[in-house]
Design a protein around this motif. Structure first.
Motif, PDB file in Angstrom:
ATOM      1  N   THR A 248      22.768 -30.241  34.228  1.00  0.00           N
ATOM      2  CA  THR A 248      23.213 -30.881  32.992  1.00  0.00           C
ATOM      3  C   THR A 248      22.051 -31.167  32.058  1.00  0.00           C
ATOM      4  O   THR A 248      22.194 -31.100  30.837  1.00  0.00           O
ATOM      5  N   LEU A 249      20.882 -31.496  32.612  1.00  0.00           N
ATOM      6  CA  LEU A 249      19.712 -31.798  31.784  1.00  0.00           C
ATOM      7  C   LEU A 249      19.340 -30.601  30.905  1.00  0.00           C
ATOM      8  O   LEU A 249      19.053 -30.762  29.707  1.00  0.00           O
ATOM      9  N   LYS A 250      19.360 -29.390  31.483  1.00  0.00           N
ATOM     10  CA  LYS A 250      19.041 -28.191  30.704  1.00  0.00           C
ATOM     11  C   LYS A 250      20.098 -27.941  29.626  1.00  0.00           C
ATOM     12  O   LYS A 250      19.769 -27.516  28.515  1.00  0.00           O
ATOM     13  N   VAL A 251      21.362 -28.214  29.961  1.00  0.00           N
ATOM     14  CA  VAL A 251      22.437 -28.031  28.980  1.00  0.00           C
ATOM     15  C   VAL A 251      22.240 -28.982  27.801  1.00  0.00           C
ATOM     16  O   VAL A 251      22.382 -28.594  26.635  1.00  0.00           O
ATOM     17  N   ILE A 252      21.864 -30.236  28.096  1.00  0.00           N
ATOM     18  CA  ILE A 252      21.619 -31.222  27.034  1.00  0.00           C
ATOM     19  C   ILE A 252      20.468 -30.767  26.154  1.00  0.00           C
ATOM     20  O   ILE A 252      20.524 -30.854  24.923  1.00  0.00           O
ATOM     21  N   GLN A 253      19.399 -30.250  26.793  1.00  0.00           N
ATOM     22  CA  GLN A 253      18.238 -29.782  26.026  1.00  0.00           C
ATOM     23  C   GLN A 253      18.610 -28.615  25.110  1.00  0.00           C
ATOM     24  O   GLN A 253      18.131 -28.529  23.964  1.00  0.00           O
ATOM     25  N   ILE A 254      19.484 -27.717  25.587  1.00  0.00           N
ATOM     26  CA  ILE A 254      19.933 -26.584  24.771  1.00  0.00           C
ATOM     27  C   ILE A 254      20.737 -27.093  23.578  1.00  0.00           C
ATOM     28  O   ILE A 254      20.534 -26.655  22.435  1.00  0.00           O
ATOM     29  N   PHE A 255      21.651 -28.042  23.809  1.00  0.00           N
ATOM     30  CA  PHE A 255      22.448 -28.590  22.716  1.00  0.00           C
ATOM     31  C   PHE A 255      21.557 -29.245  21.662  1.00  0.00           C
ATOM     32  O   PHE A 255      21.782 -29.076  20.461  1.00  0.00           O
ATOM     33  N   ARG A 256      20.561 -30.017  22.111  1.00  0.00           N
ATOM     34  CA  ARG A 256      19.672 -30.688  21.159  1.00  0.00           C
ATOM     35  C   ARG A 256      18.908 -29.675  20.304  1.00  0.00           C
ATOM     36  O   ARG A 256      18.692 -29.885  19.109  1.00  0.00           O
ATOM     37  N   LYS A 257      18.503 -28.559  20.905  1.00  0.00           N
ATOM     38  CA  LYS A 257      17.720 -27.558  20.182  1.00  0.00           C
ATOM     39  C   LYS A 257      18.594 -26.728  19.248  1.00  0.00           C
ATOM     40  O   LYS A 257      18.235 -26.493  18.088  1.00  0.00           O
ATOM     41  N   GLU A 258      19.759 -26.295  19.757  1.00  0.00           N
ATOM     42  CA  GLU A 258      20.600 -25.375  18.988  1.00  0.00           C
ATOM     43  C   GLU A 258      21.351 -26.070  17.849  1.00  0.00           C
ATOM     44  O   GLU A 258      21.771 -25.402  16.900  1.00  0.00           O
ATOM     45  N   CYS A 259      21.531 -27.394  17.939  1.00  0.00           N
ATOM     46  CA  CYS A 259      22.293 -28.071  16.879  1.00  0.00           C
ATOM     47  C   CYS A 259      21.575 -27.989  15.535  1.00  0.00           C
ATOM     48  O   CYS A 259      22.213 -28.023  14.478  1.00  0.00           O
ATOM     49  N   ILE A 260      20.232 -27.856  15.552  1.00  0.00           N
ATOM     50  CA  ILE A 260      19.472 -27.808  14.299  1.00  0.00           C
ATOM     51  C   ILE A 260      19.852 -26.564  13.497  1.00  0.00           C
ATOM     52  O   ILE A 260      20.199 -26.636  12.316  1.00  0.00           O
ATOM     53  N   SER A 261      19.794 -25.397  14.149  1.00  0.00           N
ATOM     54  CA  SER A 261      20.118 -24.159  13.439  1.00  0.00           C
ATOM     55  C   SER A 261      21.616 -24.069  13.146  1.00  0.00           C
ATOM     56  O   SER A 261      22.027 -23.516  12.129  1.00  0.00           O
ATOM     57  N   PHE A 262      22.448 -24.656  14.034  1.00  0.00           N
ATOM     58  CA  PHE A 262      23.895 -24.601  13.813  1.00  0.00           C
ATOM     59  C   PHE A 262      24.281 -25.412  12.578  1.00  0.00           C
ATOM     60  O   PHE A 262      25.111 -24.968  11.766  1.00  0.00           O
ATOM     61  N   LEU A 263      23.702 -26.592  12.423  1.00  0.00           N
ATOM     62  CA  LEU A 263      24.016 -27.425  11.253  1.00  0.00           C
ATOM     63  C   LEU A 263      23.579 -26.746   9.956  1.00  0.00           C
ATOM     64  O   LEU A 263      24.264 -26.838   8.931  1.00  0.00           O
ATOM     65  N   LYS A 264      22.434 -26.055  10.000  1.00  0.00           N
ATOM     66  CA  LYS A 264      21.996 -25.316   8.820  1.00  0.00           C
ATOM     67  C   LYS A 264      22.971 -24.191   8.489  1.00  0.00           C
ATOM     68  O   LYS A 264      23.246 -23.904   7.322  1.00  0.00           O
ATOM     69  N   LEU A 265      23.499 -23.560   9.543  1.00  0.00           N
ATOM     70  CA  LEU A 265      24.417 -22.435   9.350  1.00  0.00           C
ATOM     71  C   LEU A 265      25.727 -22.879   8.710  1.00  0.00           C
ATOM     72  O   LEU A 265      26.209 -22.245   7.753  1.00  0.00           O
ATOM     73  N   ILE A 266      26.298 -23.984   9.200  1.00  0.00           N
ATOM     74  CA  ILE A 266      27.592 -24.409   8.654  1.00  0.00           C
ATOM     75  C   ILE A 266      27.460 -24.993   7.262  1.00  0.00           C
ATOM     76  O   ILE A 266      28.441 -25.042   6.515  1.00  0.00           O
ATOM     77  N   LYS A 267      26.283 -25.455   6.884  1.00  0.00           N
ATOM     78  CA  LYS A 267      26.071 -25.971   5.540  1.00  0.00           C
ATOM     79  C   LYS A 267      26.107 -24.855   4.504  1.00  0.00           C
ATOM     80  O   LYS A 267      26.353 -25.098   3.319  1.00  0.00           O
ATOM     81  N   LYS A 268      25.839 -23.617   4.937  1.00  0.00           N
ATOM     82  CA  LYS A 268      25.831 -22.478   4.025  1.00  0.00           C
ATOM     83  C   LYS A 268      27.222 -21.927   3.768  1.00  0.00           C
ATOM     84  O   LYS A 268      27.398 -21.046   2.935  1.00  0.00           O
ATOM     85  N   LYS A 269      28.203 -22.436   4.541  1.00  0.00           N
ATOM     86  CA  LYS A 269      29.564 -21.895   4.385  1.00  0.00           C
ATOM     87  C   LYS A 269      30.132 -22.276   3.015  1.00  0.00           C
ATOM     88  O   LYS A 269      29.888 -23.348   2.509  1.00  0.00           O
TER      89      LYS A 269
END
Length: 269
Positions: A248-269
C-alpha cells in the motif's frame, strides 16, 4: 614493557568494539499518539535509508535505524513530524511520538433545500448516488451481456491505438477457419478481459474505501467526479498488482506523484 603493550592492545580492541557497537544499526521502537488517541496507519520513513513502515492498530511501529538518523512521520489529518534518533532512544523499550492535528480550511458549502421526510426507508431511495460508479457498473454489466464475437470486433479508439496488438495471420487449413468462427482460446481471452475489468473496478472501490475521501479529494485535490479517471490514469504504474501484494505504501507514493500531472491534464480540458 610487555605488560604495557598488551594493555594498550586490549584498550584499542575495546575502543574499536565500542565504536562499532555505537554505530551499528538497530531497531527503533515507537508509539504514535495525539492528545487523546493512538494514531494507527501512520507512515514512518527513515530519510537516511529510505526504508519505511506503518504504525499498527495500537500505534506501535518498529524500524531499523542508526544514531542520528532522521525519521519522517506523517498521517492523514496530522501535521508531518521529523524525529531525530538519539543514542538513548535506541535503549528505550518504547518511544512516544506526539502528532498534532492539522486544521483545514474547507471551501464554502451551500446548503440546498431537500425533500427528505425523516424516514430512513423512504429517504434512502432519494439519496443521490455516485453517478461515476453507477456508470462503470452499468458498462461492465453491458459488456457481460455482449456477444464475445461482437466484443472482439469492437473498433479500437484513437486514444487506445497504443494498446492494440497485431493478430497472427493464419491461412484457413480446414473449412471452418476463415468463416468467422472463433476458437476456444479466443473465448478464453475475451472472458479474461471482462474479469480484468471487474477486478480493476473492485480494487478501485477498495482503495477508495481504505485510503478515504480525505486522502483523494482533500489532500491530493482530485475532483470526486474524476476519481475513476485518475485510477485508470495510474494503472500503467501496476497499482493493481502492488495493492494485491499489500504494498500500500508504494501505491500511495504513486498516487501522490501522478496526481500532479493528472491535475494539469484535466485543467486543459
Amino acid at each position: 614493557m610487555l605488560f604495557k603493550t598488551k594493555l594498550l592492545f586490549l584498550v584499542l580492541i575495546f575502543s574499536c568494539s565500542y565504536f562499532n557497537a555505537q554505530n551499528k544499526k538497530t531497531i527503533f521502537k515507537g508509539k504514535i499518539i495525539d492528545s487523546l488517541h493512538i494514531v494507527a496507519n501512520a507512515n514512518i520513513i527513515n530519510l537516511k535509508t529510505n526504508q519505511g513502515t506503518f504504525s499498527n492498530d495500537n500505534g506501535i511501529f518498529r524500524i531499523r535505524t542508526s544514531k542520528n538518523d532522521s525519521l519522517k512521520i506523517s498521517a492523514i489529518g496530522y501535521e508531518t513530524k521529523f524525529f531525530v534518533v538519539k543514542a538513548h532512544h535506541l535503549n528505550e523499550d518504547i518511544n512516544l511520538i506526539f502528532l498534532m492535528s492539522k486544521t483545514y480550511q474547507l471551501d464554502e458549502i451551500i446548503v440546498k433545500k431537500h425533500n427528505l421526510i425523516g424516514s430512513l426507508a423512504i429517504d434512502f431511495k432519494k439519496t443521490p448516488v455516485d453517478k461515476n460508479i453507477e456508470l462503470v457498473d452499468k458498462i461492465v454489466s453491458d459488456i457481460k451481456k455482449m456477444d464475445f464475437y461482437a466484443i472482439s470486433k469492437t473498433p479500437i479508439g484513437i486514444d487506445e491505438a497504443h494498446l492494440m496488438k497485431a493478430d497472427i495471420v493464419r491461412l484457413p487449413n480446414n473449412r471452418f477457419e476463415g468463416m468467422g468462427i472463433k476458437s476456444s482460446s479466443s473465448f478464453a481471452k475475451d472472458t479474461s478481459f471482462i474479469e480484468k475489468l471487474e477486478e480493476e473496478n473492485k480494487i478501485a472501490k477498495d482503495i477508495l474505501s481504505e485510503l478515504g475521501d480525505y486522502f483523494f479529494f482533500i489532500e491530493l485535490k482530485i475532483p470526486k467526479n474524476e476519481y475513476n479517471n485518475f485510477f485508470d490514469y495510474c494503472l500503467y504504474k501496476d497499482i493493481v498488482n502492488l495493492y494485491k501484494k499489500n504494498q500500500t505504501l508504494k501505491v500511495i507514493q504513486i498516487f501522490r506523484k501522478e496526481c500532479i500531472s493528472f491535475l494539469k491534464l484535466i485543467k486543459k480540458k
